[in-house]
Design an enzyme around this catalytic site. Structure first.
Site, PDB file in Angstrom:
ATOM      1  N   ASP B  32      37.204  30.949  44.232  1.00 33.28           N
ATOM      2  CA  ASP B  32      36.733  29.733  44.879  1.00 33.28           C
ATOM      3  C   ASP B  32      36.288  30.127  46.291  1.00 33.28           C
ATOM      4  OD1 ASP B  32      36.355  26.978  45.475  1.00 33.28           O
ATOM      5  OD2 ASP B  32      38.333  26.928  46.420  1.00 33.28           O
ATOM      6  N   ASP B  34      35.433  27.644  49.591  1.00 34.02           N
ATOM      7  CA  ASP B  34      36.048  26.918  50.712  1.00 34.02           C
ATOM      8  C   ASP B  34      37.566  27.052  50.647  1.00 34.02           C
ATOM      9  OD1 ASP B  34      33.686  25.318  51.935  1.00 34.02           O
ATOM     10  OD2 ASP B  34      33.531  24.826  49.806  1.00 34.02           O
ATOM     11  N   LYS B 233      35.095  22.725  38.221  1.00 33.56           N
ATOM     12  CA  LYS B 233      36.512  22.931  37.943  1.00 33.56           C
ATOM     13  C   LYS B 233      37.233  21.604  38.004  1.00 33.56           C
ATOM     14  CE  LYS B 233      36.272  25.558  41.478  1.00 33.56           C
ATOM     15  NZ  LYS B 233      36.627  26.317  42.688  1.00 33.56           N
TER      16      LYS B 233
END
Lengths: 322, 322
Positions: B32, B34, B233
């Site tokens: 991922d 951020d 997701k």
């Protein structure tokens, strides 16, 4: 009169003499407005005569509406314009009025209210003396010299330290920035989270739909992980408002008339009132029958005791009473 | 290596040699962005070195982000600017890119897409050749002469007959009118309802929060009574995108690294990948431990196999490997 007469519990389609019995048995009538008394600017045919006659015969009549877009004063004019000539402001319990009462008398909020909503809500808050952020205050962004700037975003906007409640109602000027600001205010667990109502949508002409304030509340609930306190139907609060302002309102003597099973009928059930569905609005007989066959107790609470095609069906019963 | 080593299933805090074992055992790393690689415009210290080294050592590295605001080309620049110098566009699987792939290759939508979202989404749709309503088309209202008019409302606005899908993503220009138009389009059960992701909110500086697109999707779900198909997701679709574009991606050889239990860890679990929580973002160790004690199987799927304070903890392990 027994709701079980005629077969299944509830969903009893009533006419003539059965309606006459109801009119004799009840001294208080609560009406939803949109879809029951009118559609937009058009009265349901016969509805003004029914309401005027009930009032004229000394029945207590109240109006309980989740529509927060008008202040009560404005509703009085609308009633009059559409032929409901004897309705006084005190009979009208809108979700914006009841929200203002709740903030003033129940929550006794200290500080300002951040409003997602329109004129109906602001006017009622003002009249109740509940302080709220003016729209221009809500929108402003300050630069380094303390001057307002355009193009505010959640990254640079001003947030008031004095907001102690967020009130969400119908808002056709809803923006991402309002959602973001409200989300930030609600990070404070002491900031109250209130919704005028939870209506999901409203029918418009041409098959279009108008998202209800339940949509905006849902957005804010996801952003904050909190649940709003709902003032409008099906919450009991509107009935508590009525009971606190009029003495001797006995639930057993009340009939709640509405067009939406999930709000109006559930409201009546929550307050211990007999309920009547009118088929001039959102819900239809088939919807009620589906719920009546459900084994879930919540869905059973959506089932009306009585059903009429229109409240105009009261008119012949009045004649029988004469 | 066994996630049960060290006690409870999952939540294994790993360091030095344990991380080295993981680096040896896995050939594919999904990150991922951020909260894992950066916060806004600031890289997590050490993160660029970790990613560059993994790529340099021949590991497969993919980036799976629910952030739909940038097109992939823009991400490549951001990676480079922050010191991730070896990232190519093909490694980036953003929710906007994957939504465009879904519309083109899976749904094969015929007609136009109504977009609630920003430039990242539009750019990806354009590049994928998926037709969508331009913003100015979305906003227009036509008068009787067919001329655009300002102050459109859901009562008077133009609705395109050709819209066959609504795609909802992050939109800081979200308005009530966009919500209302999307609600009207989705009355057609053949109109597809897609969301880039369901993230509820994102942390900002100063304790502020940014509502996520999950809020906007929730609003539309209430208005329509429908559920959106979610692309990002924790849905499996991003992994299916990767697998369809790169041969031989074996779930058993993958490690999913993220900062959010409810999206990143659940995504890994849904796709059969080992998962690692990094504590530089939203979720903390205590959150993971609460879920690990839950008896609900969904919440068990939020529990990471491994935990690191930061992905910078990989760096000493690389030295050991040398």
């Amino acid at each position: 009169m027994d709701g079980a007469v005629g077969g299944l519990k509830g969903c009893l389609k009533v006419r003539g003499s059965q309606i006459r019995h109801l009119l004799e048995a009840k001294d208080t009538f609560l009406f939803d407005c949109d879809g029951v008394l009118w559609h937009g600017e058009k009265a349901v045919p016969g509805a003004p005569g029914v309401v005027n006659t009930l009032i004229g015969r000394g029945k207590r009549v109240f109006f309980v509406t989740n529509n927060s877009t008008r202040p009560r004063e404005n509703y009085v004019h609308k009633f009059y314009r559409l032929g409901f000539t004897d309705v006084r402001r005190e009979q009208i319990f809108s979700s914006s009025y009841c929200s203002a009462v709740y903030l003033r008398d129940v929550a006794r909020v200290r500080g300002q209210v951040f409003v997602i909503g329109g004129k109906g809500i602001r006017d009622e808050l003002r009249e109740a003396g509940v302080p709220f952020l003016q729209e221009e205050e809500q929108e402003r962004r300050l630069d380094v010299d303390g001057q307002p700037q355009p193009d505010a975003t959640i990254f640079n906007c001003d947030l008031s330290a004095d907001v102690k409640a967020v009130l969400v109602g119908h808002d056709d000027q809803f923006t991402f920035l309002k959602l973001a600001k409200a989300s930030c205010y609600l990070k404070d667990p002491d900031c109250l989270f209130l919704a005028t109502d939870n209506d999901p949508w409203h029918p418009l002409k041409d098959g279009r739909i108008l998202p209800g304030s339940g949509c905006l509340t849902a957005a804010l609930e996801v952003a904050t992980g909190r649940k709003a306190t709902v003032i409008g139907k099906p919450s009991r609060f509107m009935f508590e408002c009525i009971s606190s302002q009029f003495s001797g309102v006995d639930p057993a003597q009340c009939l709640m008339v509405g067009d939406r099973l999930e709000t109006d009928m559930l409201f009546g059930s929550n307050c211990g009132l007999d309920t009547m569905l009118t088929l001039t609005g959102v819900s239809q007989m088939e919807d009620a029958e589906v719920y009546s066959k459900s084994e879930r107790s919540t869905e059973q609470s959506f089932v009306p005791d009585y059903v009429v095609d229109s409240i105009a069906d009261f008119l012949p019963a009045f004649e029988e009473l004469d």
